[in-house]
Design an enzyme around this catalytic site. Sequence first.
Site, PDB file in Angstrom:
ATOM      1  N   CYS A  36     -21.799  33.190  26.014  1.00 20.59           N
ATOM      2  CA  CYS A  36     -21.893  34.506  25.382  1.00 20.59           C
ATOM      3  C   CYS A  36     -20.556  34.861  24.745  1.00 20.59           C
ATOM      4  O   CYS A  36     -19.520  34.261  25.067  1.00 20.59           O
ATOM      5  CB  CYS A  36     -22.310  35.581  26.393  1.00 20.59           C
ATOM      6  SG  CYS A  36     -21.230  35.732  27.822  1.00 20.59           S
ATOM      7  N   CYS A  61     -18.008  35.619  29.341  1.00 19.16           N
ATOM      8  CA  CYS A  61     -18.072  35.614  27.883  1.00 19.16           C
ATOM      9  C   CYS A  61     -16.727  35.203  27.284  1.00 19.16           C
ATOM     10  O   CYS A  61     -15.665  35.457  27.865  1.00 19.16           O
ATOM     11  CB  CYS A  61     -18.472  36.994  27.363  1.00 19.16           C
ATOM     12  SG  CYS A  61     -20.206  37.410  27.687  1.00 19.16           S
TER      13      CYS A  61
END
Length: 305
Positions: A202, A121
Amino acid sequence: MPFQQGSARTRQRTVLLVGIVVLLAALIIAVVLASILTHGKEEASPQMLKWKDRGTTKNLQEVILGRCYSYVMARFPELGDKDCLKIWESLKHAFIYKNPCNITSEDYQPLMELGSHPIPCNKSLFWSKTNDLVHRYTKSDQNFLTLEDTLLGYMADRVSWCGDPSAPGINYESCPKRSECESNPSSVFWKMASKMFAEAACGEVQVMLNGSIEAGAFRNSSIFGSIEIFNLNPDKVSAVHIWVMHDIGGPQSESCSGHSIKRLKYILEERNFKITCEDNYRPVQLLQCVNSPDHTDCRLCTNTT
């Protein structure tokens, strides 16, 4: 008795003639079928066409295998369970002996599955028309990954391949450009890899665009504009940070307040993303200034007292 012998000879001749006729008919059918099949292959084969793009990279197998082993053994050893031989075979089977204008997503699906891996992420960095700059940046700052920094992208970056229905099944002379046919091996591969890269993003993601292009920094027809932006998941991505970069000393055709950036913001807002935009993101601009340290664009402070 002579009559019976004559009858027997007649029957023998008849059987022989029938056999010859059957054999000739079989030969004619075989020739016709071969002609039809050959004609079909000639129509499907691109052998007579000269495509506009470069042909398959020489020693493609060695290049792909070398990059794969380098990536999973040296750069990201946590991916050491990847089977590079299977990955190469999957790539080869996607295009070899195939018409290079008839490649489908199904051809590449096994390769996508073999080559996929998680993207941490906050590390995804998308780009459009900033190829050299964005990759210079990811080399200097390991906190970001472009598609070309993933296994699939790393293996395929600046490499070309396409098939041919005729032997040896690979065209080393030329391959079709996207303008010649959409479903060519390169275009289908990068579209699928780009979609998968966007789906894996993400946290906070970044996109680096070129504000020195007269046509506009954001283009709906680009890979980012047509594929990646629509495969970002609003439930996984918390924010999109736009960096509009200008060439050092080059034209500043568009900024964060430009028309195409407004269009990009609208698309992102419609998909419920939080957005920020920054002109000439300073860490990237400092990298640009390595080559032009004395240029006025590279001064740390533009205001004097």
